[in-house]
Design a protein around this motif. Structure first.
Motif, PDB file in Angstrom:
ATOM      1  N   ARG A  39      84.444  20.970  -4.464  1.00 25.02           N
ATOM      2  CA  ARG A  39      85.334  21.385  -3.570  1.00 25.02           C
ATOM      3  C   ARG A  39      84.871  21.373  -2.157  1.00 25.02           C
ATOM      4  NH1 ARG A  39      85.227  24.129  -8.096  1.00 25.02           N
ATOM      5  NH2 ARG A  39      87.119  24.313  -9.257  1.00 25.02           N
ATOM      6  N   PRO A  40      85.568  21.734  -1.109  1.00 28.19           N
ATOM      7  CA  PRO A  40      84.940  21.602   0.155  1.00 28.19           C
ATOM      8  C   PRO A  40      84.269  22.691   0.293  1.00 28.19           C
ATOM      9  CG  PRO A  40      87.206  22.304   0.304  1.00 28.19           C
ATOM     10  CD  PRO A  40      86.909  21.963  -1.003  1.00 28.19           C
ATOM     11  N   ARG A  41      83.109  22.858  -0.267  1.00 32.60           N
ATOM     12  CA  ARG A  41      82.005  24.059  -0.237  1.00 32.60           C
ATOM     13  C   ARG A  41      80.803  23.647   0.740  1.00 32.60           C
ATOM     14  NH1 ARG A  41      81.000  27.956  -0.171  1.00 32.60           N
ATOM     15  NH2 ARG A  41      79.116  28.218  -1.259  1.00 32.60           N
ATOM     16  N   LEU A  42      80.412  22.438   0.539  1.00 34.49           N
ATOM     17  CA  LEU A  42      79.180  22.295   1.278  1.00 34.49           C
ATOM     18  C   LEU A  42      79.465  21.099   2.346  1.00 34.49           C
ATOM     19  CD1 LEU A  42      76.908  22.003  -2.079  1.00 34.49           C
ATOM     20  CD2 LEU A  42      77.340  24.034  -0.436  1.00 34.49           C
ATOM     21  N   ILE A  43      78.994  21.238   3.577  1.00 32.37           N
ATOM     22  CA  ILE A  43      79.043  20.266   4.521  1.00 32.37           C
ATOM     23  C   ILE A  43      77.788  20.241   5.240  1.00 32.37           C
ATOM     24  CG2 ILE A  43      81.573  20.455   4.856  1.00 32.37           C
ATOM     25  CD1 ILE A  43      80.920  22.538   7.166  1.00 32.37           C
ATOM     26  N   ALA A  44      77.638  18.708   5.681  1.00 31.35           N
ATOM     27  CA  ALA A  44      76.329  18.382   6.462  1.00 31.35           C
ATOM     28  C   ALA A  44      76.630  18.884   7.899  1.00 31.35           C
ATOM     29  CB  ALA A  44      75.909  17.049   6.234  1.00 31.35           C
ATOM     30  N   VAL A  45      75.656  19.616   8.551  1.00 28.07           N
ATOM     31  CA  VAL A  45      76.185  20.067   9.917  1.00 28.07           C
ATOM     32  C   VAL A  45      74.518  19.948  10.660  1.00 28.07           C
ATOM     33  CG1 VAL A  45      78.029  21.644   9.517  1.00 28.07           C
ATOM     34  CG2 VAL A  45      75.540  22.655   9.446  1.00 28.07           C
ATOM     35  N   SER A  46      74.547  20.064  11.760  1.00 30.45           N
ATOM     36  CA  SER A  46      73.351  20.139  12.652  1.00 30.45           C
ATOM     37  C   SER A  46      72.487  21.621  12.221  1.00 30.45           C
ATOM     38  CB  SER A  46      73.395  19.923  14.123  1.00 30.45           C
ATOM     39  OG  SER A  46      73.981  21.060  14.664  1.00 30.45           O
ATOM     40  N   ALA A  47      71.403  21.374  12.022  1.00 25.52           N
ATOM     41  CA  ALA A  47      70.570  22.505  11.908  1.00 25.52           C
ATOM     42  C   ALA A  47      70.740  23.599  12.880  1.00 25.52           C
ATOM     43  CB  ALA A  47      68.780  22.275  11.666  1.00 25.52           C
ATOM     44  N   LYS A  48      70.973  23.172  14.146  1.00 26.15           N
ATOM     45  CA  LYS A  48      71.097  24.160  15.413  1.00 26.15           C
ATOM     46  C   LYS A  48      72.431  24.929  15.017  1.00 26.15           C
ATOM     47  CE  LYS A  48      71.393  24.213  20.194  1.00 26.15           C
ATOM     48  NZ  LYS A  48      71.245  23.614  21.366  1.00 26.15           N
ATOM     49  N   SER A  49      73.490  24.160  14.793  1.00 24.45           N
ATOM     50  CA  SER A  49      74.838  24.808  14.801  1.00 24.45           C
ATOM     51  C   SER A  49      74.943  25.942  13.519  1.00 24.45           C
ATOM     52  CB  SER A  49      75.865  23.738  14.766  1.00 24.45           C
ATOM     53  OG  SER A  49      76.072  22.957  13.350  1.00 24.45           O
ATOM     54  N   ASN A  50      74.142  25.522  12.374  1.00 22.65           N
ATOM     55  CA  ASN A  50      74.224  26.110  11.075  1.00 22.65           C
ATOM     56  C   ASN A  50      73.434  27.439  11.608  1.00 22.65           C
ATOM     57  OD1 ASN A  50      74.976  26.833   8.522  1.00 22.65           O
ATOM     58  ND2 ASN A  50      72.970  26.123   7.838  1.00 22.65           N
ATOM     59  N   ARG A  51      72.393  27.598  12.162  1.00 22.34           N
ATOM     60  CA  ARG A  51      71.674  28.686  12.493  1.00 22.34           C
ATOM     61  C   ARG A  51      72.489  29.493  13.288  1.00 22.34           C
ATOM     62  NH1 ARG A  51      68.287  24.819  10.740  1.00 22.34           N
ATOM     63  NH2 ARG A  51      67.015  25.396   9.375  1.00 22.34           N
ATOM     64  N   ALA A  52      73.212  28.776  14.361  1.00 19.53           N
ATOM     65  CA  ALA A  52      73.994  29.776  15.279  1.00 19.53           C
ATOM     66  C   ALA A  52      75.157  30.367  14.565  1.00 19.53           C
ATOM     67  CB  ALA A  52      74.432  28.686  16.351  1.00 19.53           C
ATOM     68  N   LYS A  53      75.690  29.550  13.592  1.00 23.90           N
ATOM     69  CA  LYS A  53      76.921  30.330  12.932  1.00 23.90           C
ATOM     70  C   LYS A  53      76.385  31.307  12.019  1.00 23.90           C
ATOM     71  CE  LYS A  53      79.966  28.921   9.196  1.00 23.90           C
ATOM     72  NZ  LYS A  53      79.395  28.661   7.764  1.00 23.90           N
ATOM     73  N   GLY A  54      75.391  31.280  11.319  1.00 27.84           N
ATOM     74  CA  GLY A  54      75.083  32.294  10.335  1.00 27.84           C
ATOM     75  C   GLY A  54      75.814  32.449   9.209  1.00 27.84           C
ATOM     76  N   ASP A  55      76.279  33.828   8.798  1.00 21.94           N
ATOM     77  CA  ASP A  55      77.251  34.064   7.718  1.00 21.94           C
ATOM     78  C   ASP A  55      78.598  34.884   7.854  1.00 21.94           C
ATOM     79  OD1 ASP A  55      76.151  36.552   8.072  1.00 21.94           O
ATOM     80  OD2 ASP A  55      75.185  36.802   6.035  1.00 21.94           O
ATOM     81  N   PRO A  56      79.138  34.609   9.007  1.00 16.67           N
ATOM     82  CA  PRO A  56      80.224  35.506   9.249  1.00 16.67           C
ATOM     83  C   PRO A  56      81.446  34.976   8.703  1.00 16.67           C
ATOM     84  CG  PRO A  56      79.873  34.285  11.470  1.00 16.67           C
ATOM     85  CD  PRO A  56      78.578  34.104  10.328  1.00 16.67           C
ATOM     86  N   THR A  57      82.347  35.744   8.856  1.00 15.25           N
ATOM     87  CA  THR A  57      83.929  35.024   8.391  1.00 15.25           C
ATOM     88  C   THR A  57      84.534  34.568   9.643  1.00 15.25           C
ATOM     89  OG1 THR A  57      85.381  36.896   8.768  1.00 15.25           O
ATOM     90  CG2 THR A  57      84.029  36.724   6.686  1.00 15.25           C
ATOM     91  N   PRO A  58      85.611  33.877   9.258  1.00 21.63           N
ATOM     92  CA  PRO A  58      86.251  33.495  10.712  1.00 21.63           C
ATOM     93  C   PRO A  58      86.823  34.665  11.634  1.00 21.63           C
ATOM     94  CG  PRO A  58      87.168  31.893   8.774  1.00 21.63           C
ATOM     95  CD  PRO A  58      86.280  33.495   8.121  1.00 21.63           C
ATOM     96  N   ALA A  59      86.750  35.833  10.978  1.00 19.14           N
ATOM     97  CA  ALA A  59      87.056  36.946  11.781  1.00 19.14           C
ATOM     98  C   ALA A  59      86.326  37.277  13.171  1.00 19.14           C
ATOM     99  CB  ALA A  59      87.385  38.339  10.898  1.00 19.14           C
ATOM    100  N   THR A  60      84.789  36.727  12.833  1.00 16.36           N
ATOM    101  CA  THR A  60      84.069  36.743  13.798  1.00 16.36           C
ATOM    102  C   THR A  60      83.395  35.724  14.414  1.00 16.36           C
ATOM    103  OG1 THR A  60      82.350  37.432  12.116  1.00 16.36           O
ATOM    104  CG2 THR A  60      83.428  39.181  13.417  1.00 16.36           C
TER     105      THR A  60
END
Length: 110
Positions: A39-60
């Motif tokens: 499923r669309p669970r795992l996506i490759a992203v830049s390490a910088k953007s992944n760390r900036a995003k963290g673990d929030p939901t779309p609400a935040t």
């Protein structure tokens, strides 16, 4: 791009999954959720953007790239439905806003 600058991001972060129902699962289901490649669970992203995003939901958190909102919201919603995870009212409102950006061209890519 160097491999060290790439992360694998969980569309629905593991902590967000935990808060929305994964806490009640057995270890096998949590492992399946964390490693689901079908499923669309795992996506490759830049390490910088992944760390900036963290673990929030779309609400935040929403990507600053508004043109990615449609696909992201569809993937988020799909994962939540498949795994029977809950959403909050704030999460739902954010997903509706993101899904409102869908156009025929972005819908065709899903």
């Amino acid at each position: 791009m160097a491999a060290s600058s790439v992360d694998i991001d969980h569309v629905v972060p593991l902590a967000a999954g935990w808060r929305s129902g994964a806490w009640a699962w057995d270890a096998a289901k949590r492992r399946a959720f964390a490693n689901d490649l079908t499923r669309p669970r795992l996506i490759a992203v830049s390490a910088k953007s992944n760390r900036a995003k963290g673990d929030p939901t779309p609400a935040t958190w929403k990507s600053p790239a508004v043109d990615s909102w449609c696909l992201y919201a569809k993937a988020w919603t799909h994962v939540k439905v498949v795994y029977g995870l809950t959403i909050t009212e704030a999460e739902r409102a954010a997903l509706v806003e993101m899904l409102d950006t869908c156009t025929p061209s972005t819908t065709a890519r899903c």
